[in-house]
Write an enzyme that holds these catalytic residues in place. Structure first.
Site, mmCIF file in Angstrom:
data_model
loop_
_atom_site.group_PDB
_atom_site.id
_atom_site.type_symbol
_atom_site.label_atom_id
_atom_site.label_comp_id
_atom_site.label_asym_id
_atom_site.label_seq_id
_atom_site.Cartn_x
_atom_site.Cartn_y
_atom_site.Cartn_z
ATOM 1 C CB THR A 53 -1.001 -0.012 1.159
ATOM 2 O OG1 THR A 53 -0.301 -0.385 2.355
ATOM 3 C CG2 THR A 53 -2.076 -1.041 0.914
ATOM 4 C CB THR A 54 0.442 4.308 2.033
ATOM 5 O OG1 THR A 54 -0.936 3.950 2.112
ATOM 6 C CG2 THR A 54 0.570 5.790 1.795
#
Length: 282
Positions: A53-54
């Site tokens: 993810t981020t």
């Protein structure tokens, strides 16, 4: 004698003049080693695989900070708590990955070899724009898999040896390349991270301030996005934070990141929503 080999024993492919691209070399001589060249590619349904993810990036005068959380998810399951999502691309650049974890790591390795191959063939490093373009080409080759749901979304950052600035490049799954100014984020928590970056970014950040900003942004992303992992003090798992400047790429050790993370968490006890940007006064 095997006609594909020279009298010295090396395959003729290694002695055939070619370009400076390692991926083009593979496509000519061993296409099955490329992600989109494997047997079975393009058939069947999308399997359940871990996703990263981020990733966030912030420039400051003289460099750029690239950082990522450590969580990989598979549906609503935490697949891994300490995955690595930020890697050196070469001496003066780094790449962070969001999307299908296995393919993303493979793409990063191919990109690293691509840059090293160019330097050995040409005797010089690619410019930062050239590196960004090469990553765009590799992504375009992965388009078929992306259309099946196995997308890789990198964030590329580096130090431009010609301008003396840190620069950030984002991509879409078709290989489209976009230069971002000042800060950017990718991945499922990117909207929340970008809000924090927008609030805290200043053009005259120091390197230390820029590192603090990316930690605050990752915390805010984890606060609102279940696929983004926050700092895990019990397991001593902290964000991967890297810096690229005139001296090259370096990753901050956990011993440096830990007190900063604890400082952010301590501040959040008093202010759960984080630091506030001051309003201009007339």
């Amino acid at each position: 004698m095997d006609p594909s080999r020279t009298p010295g024993g090396l395959p003729t492919a290694f002695l055939t003049p070619g370009g400076s691209s390692f991926s083009e070399f593979l496509r000519d001589h061993a296409p099955t080693l490329l992600p989109d060249g494997r047997p079975g590619f393009g058939t069947g349904s999308t399997p359940a695989v871990p996703h990263g993810t981020t990733i966030v990036a912030v420039t400051y005068p003289g460099g750029v900070v690239l950082a990522g959380d450590r969580r990989a998810t598979m549906g609503n399951i935490i697949a891994q708590r300490d995955i690595e999502k930020v890697f050196p691309a070469d001496e003066h650049s780094a790449v962070g990955i969001a999307g299908t974890a296995g393919l993303a790591v493979e793409l990063v390795r191919l990109f690293q070899v691509e840059l090293e191959h160019y330097e050995k063939i040409e005797g010089a490093q690619l410019s930062l724009d050239g590196k960004a373009n090469r990553l765009s080409t590799l992504l375009r080759g992965n388009l078929g898999m992306a259309m099946q749901g196995l997308a890789v979304v990198p964030l590329f950052a580096g130090y431009d040896l010609f301008s003396g600035d840190g620069r950030i490049f984002s991509y879409d799954v078709t290989g489209g390349r976009y230069e971002e100014h000042s800060y950017y984020s990718v991945g499922s928590g990117s909207l929340f991270a970008r809000g924090a970056l927008k609030k805290l970014y200043q053009r005259d950040l120091t390197e230390t301030d820029a590192v603090r900003v990316v930690v605050e942004a990752l915390y805010d992303a984890a606060d609102d996005d279940s696929a983004t992992g926050g700092p895990d003090l019990t397991r001593r798992i902290y964000p991967v934070i890297t810096i690229v400047d005139v001296d090259g790429f370096r990753r901050l050790p956990d011993a440096t990141v830990e007190p900063l993370v604890r400082s952010v968490l301590e501040a959040r006890l008093a202010s759960p929503d984080g630091p506030h940007a001051p309003l201009p006064r007339s």
